[in-house]
Write an enzyme that holds these catalytic residues in place. Structure first.
Site, PDB file in Angstrom:
ATOM      1  CD  GLU A   1      -1.871   2.289   1.262  1.00 52.21           C
ATOM      2  OE1 GLU A   1      -1.262   2.939   0.375  1.00 52.21           O
ATOM      3  OE2 GLU A   1      -2.252   2.763   2.326  1.00 52.21           O
TER       4      GLU A   1
ATOM      5  CD  GLU B   1       3.086   9.043   1.644  1.00 58.00           C
ATOM      6  OE1 GLU B   1       3.600   7.931   1.874  1.00 58.00           O
ATOM      7  OE2 GLU B   1       1.977   9.392   2.109  1.00 58.00           O
TER       8      GLU B   1
HETATM    9  N1  LIG Z   1      11.507   2.110   0.973  1.00 58.85           N
HETATM   10  C1  LIG Z   1      10.819   1.596   1.991  1.00 58.85           C
HETATM   11  N2  LIG Z   1      11.280   0.529   2.658  1.00 58.85           N
HETATM   12  C2  LIG Z   1      10.597  -0.001   3.711  1.00 58.85           C
HETATM   13  N3  LIG Z   1       9.445   0.541   4.177  1.00 58.85           N
HETATM   14  C3  LIG Z   1       8.951   1.611   3.540  1.00 58.85           C
HETATM   15  C4  LIG Z   1       9.605   2.183   2.429  1.00 58.85           C
HETATM   16  N4  LIG Z   1       8.878   3.267   2.021  1.00 58.85           N
HETATM   17  C5  LIG Z   1       7.821   3.358   2.841  1.00 58.85           C
HETATM   18  N5  LIG Z   1       7.847   2.357   3.754  1.00 58.85           N
HETATM   19  C6  LIG Z   1       6.857   2.083   4.800  1.00 58.85           C
HETATM   20  O1  LIG Z   1       5.674   1.756   4.107  1.00 58.85           O
HETATM   21  C7  LIG Z   1       4.542   1.994   4.930  1.00 58.85           C
HETATM   22  C8  LIG Z   1       3.472   2.620   4.037  1.00 58.85           C
HETATM   23  S1  LIG Z   1       1.908   2.822   4.840  1.00 58.85           S
HETATM   24  C9  LIG Z   1       1.161   1.211   4.625  1.00 58.85           C
HETATM   25  C10 LIG Z   1       1.326   0.311   5.831  1.00 58.85           C
HETATM   26  C11 LIG Z   1       0.655  -1.044   5.725  1.00 58.85           C
HETATM   27  N6  LIG Z   1       1.156  -1.825   4.588  1.00 58.85           N
HETATM   28  C12 LIG Z   1      -0.841  -0.918   5.597  1.00 58.85           C
HETATM   29  O2  LIG Z   1      -1.351  -1.132   4.500  1.00 58.85           O
HETATM   30  O3  LIG Z   1      -1.516  -0.571   6.566  1.00 58.85           O
HETATM   31  C13 LIG Z   1       5.027   2.892   6.059  1.00 58.85           C
HETATM   32  O4  LIG Z   1       4.998   2.174   7.269  1.00 58.85           O
HETATM   33  C14 LIG Z   1       6.455   3.258   5.665  1.00 58.85           C
HETATM   34  O5  LIG Z   1       7.324   3.417   6.776  1.00 58.85           O
END
Ligand SMILES: Nc1ncnc2c1ncn2[C@@H]1O[C@H](CSCC[C@H](N)C(=O)O)[C@@H](O)[C@H]1O
Ligand SMILES: Nc1ncnc2c1ncn2[C@@H]1O[C@H](CSCC[C@H](N)C(=O)O)[C@@H](O)[C@H]1O
Lengths: 360, 360
Positions: A120, A129
């Site tokens: 997501e 983002e």
């Molecule tokens: N390059 C990266 N490597 C690891 N985590 C990442 C990332 N870019 C973003 N994230 C993480 O991705 C998440 C996106 S929000 C979605 C969170 C969860 N999958 C859900 O659906 O509820 C955040 O927690 C953020 O810290």
């Protein structure tokens, strides 16, 4: 890349380390239903398969993937939220299937390639983002040639809207400027310093803030006053970072409402879960953030306001050029150039205008 | 030092690059009057002298120093605000005297040593932002042995207070937790995931946010219910970074109000402009951020709340141990350990308590 990791963490990742923020996403029923249904109505994509969850946050998508029968799920999370994800996995008795890995997707390695990448990654107006970059990186390194992407497709939409926010923001701006003039007088009178040379930069700063920064809003469908256009289509299986650096589109829209005003434009997105051509979803699921009368998503819509609004009516035609780029200072924020020409139903052409916006 | 410049900029300096933020400080009449009077009522410290303004922002203190007759003023500013400062200097015809230098104090060099260092370095509760470090660095490198510091002295104060915020914050916290329990039930029912293992970390996160984070407040003097104590004295001419890393104090306070409640503690500061022993100010000026009935400063006071409040009355005595340290994650933020013992007027000793607070 030229992005400083520490700065990126301070500006971006930090908020995701709060359970409060994860909970906001977990409370978005539209979002949750879409991912839940995409998984449990397409179990054949998960049963006995290996899955990678890019940015697992609380771990929710990884847990669902495991509950749907995955053999192994790699759940990668950049922030300390990974510790809560581990605890949640364990409390739900899935620690044999789900492996939580703390690290950024770009840095970590997996012991094998995967059948499914789920993530997501969508920000406001889809691309804010710039997290899809990390999904592309994951896909190119870790997805099997036969693998599927969850979601598989994404689109960005723009439509003309009316909104009371135009007046409100213009008022806010004007009040701030009135206040500035008082401040300037006081400073001259009381402290002997002439601040007038700063009036222009101050007004530009405030214009940017009040008038040129797009707003989060939960639009009602009635506020959409013309046809909506797709400004970008992304195939998650094949898209490259290069393809999403810019969103460039020329589109037309017809006003569908009698005697109204064009306050600006609304932007939103949808994503689809269709699997892969050779291995399609049994049930195609859609997640849309379009204006709806009830149950908005936490993404809402992004609103780009015109000051002042323009009177339009049914049958008027808009020709819009839309260009969205990443901000030079912060690759996770966006800048939009929008120009628009209005051809009234009568045939009369209004003077074209050009606006710059910031998605902060 | 181990501080990443880029991260420090993203977390700290960035806000100072906005005229809006500078204007807030320039609109603080108490602050402005104090610096203005300290300069113009002590012109002998400026006439024909060289001055360094550490963190010039809009340039205001540098301009005043020049208007008071300085021969040369070096105005150092880390952010792009320096460009506005230059414009302001020029518009006020002082470009022959004031030289604006963009850069951080720690990095730049001056062509000579100076007679005066002036700076408005005070953060919430004096030391938040840790900007005095940069003033110390400037002083040790650039102040002549005979030079003076503006301001010359600073003090931190703590006093027992009553406040309606205690109930409000406890309510907010409890509502957030009620909401969490509903969320947990919904998530189990609709999405088959048991979130209960996250209840404790979530409640800790929210407790930190609602109950342990000190609040900005503009206290009325009536809200101060006991004697105030100085917990730190700083001589700006001699203080070292080592001396301000921690603020440690044991102090007593007597409740001065009949039948009231101890809601927590308020913290504020004052600074004085006294010049130097061998070269004193002609007019000593004080800038205080203590509670007052009118005209608060933009610093207000920092409030540390107790949950629940404790009934106290006139003559009750508090013995407080106060320890403030820099946060390990961000040297510009603070953590406070406060323990307190209440001895009622009757002689009865209430059980001591211990609280941890965050100044964010
Ligand atoms: N390059 C990266 N490597 C690891 N985590 C990442 C990332 N870019 C973003 N994230 C993480 O991705 C998440 C996106 S929000 C979605 C969170 C969860 N999958 C859900 O659906 O509820 C955040 O927690 C953020 O810290
Ligand atoms: N190490 C450092 N080097 C240069 N500038 C610094 C600094 N630390 C803080 N600053 C700047 O110091 C200013 C403090 S705010 C005070 C601004 C101005 N002197 C006034 O009194 O109105 C900010 O503009 C901040 O960017």
């Amino acid at each position: 890349s030229s992005v400083d990791k520490g700065v990126d963490f301070a500006n971006y990742f930090c908020t995701y380390a709060f359970l409060y923020h994860q909970k906001e996403m977990l409370s978005d029923r539209v979002r949750m239903d879409a991912y839940f249904n995409s998984i449990f109505q397409n179990k054949h994509h998960f049963q006995g398969k290996t899955v990678l969850d890019v940015g697992t946050g609380s771990g929710i998508l990884a847990i669902w993937s495991a509950q749907a029968g995955a053999r192994k799920v790699y759940a990668v999370e950049a922030t300390k939220m990974s510790e809560h994800a581990s605890a949640l996995v364990k409390a739900n008795n899935l620690e044999d299937v789900v492996e939580v890995i703390e690290g950024s997707m770009e840095d970590i390695t997996l012991p094998e390639k995967v059948d499914v990448i789920i993530s997501e990654w969508m920000g406001y107006f889809l691309l804010r983002e710039s997290m899809f970059d990390s999904v592309i990186c994951a896909r190119d390194r870790w997805l099997k040639p036969t693998g599927v992407m969850y979601p598989s497709h994404a689109r960005m939409w723009v439509a003309p809207i009316r909104s009371g926010l135009t007046d409100q923001k213009l008022n806010d701006y004007e009040e701030t400027m009135d206040d500035w003039y008082n401040f300037m007088n006081d400073t001259k009178t009381n402290y002997g310093v002439d601040m007038s040379v700063l009036t222009k930069p101050f007004s530009e700063e405030q214009k940017k803030y009040y008038l040129q920064t797009s707003l989060w809003s939960n639009l009602h469908p009635h506020q959409v006053i013309g046809t909506a256009a797709v400004v970008k289509e992304i195939n998650c299986l094949t898209a490259t970072v290069n393809e999403i650096l810019e969103v460039k589109s020329s589109f037309s829209s017809s006003i569908t409402l009698e005697n109204t005003r064009l306050s600006g434009f609304g932007g939103w997105f949808d994503v689809h879960f269709r699997g892969r051509r050779e291995d399609p979803a049994q049930q195609e699921i859609e997640l849309t953030t379009a204006p709806r009368p009830d149950n908005g998503t936490h993404w809402g819509q992004q609103v780009f306001l015109l000051h002042p609004p323009i009177r339009v009516s049914v049958g008027d035609g808009l020709n819009v050029s839309f260009l969205m780029k990443r901000s030079k200072e912060n690759h996770r924020l966006m800048e939009v150039d929008l120009s628009c020409e209005i051809k009234e139903y009568s045939g009369k052409l209004l003077p074209a205008f050009n606006k710059k916006f910031y998605i902060e």
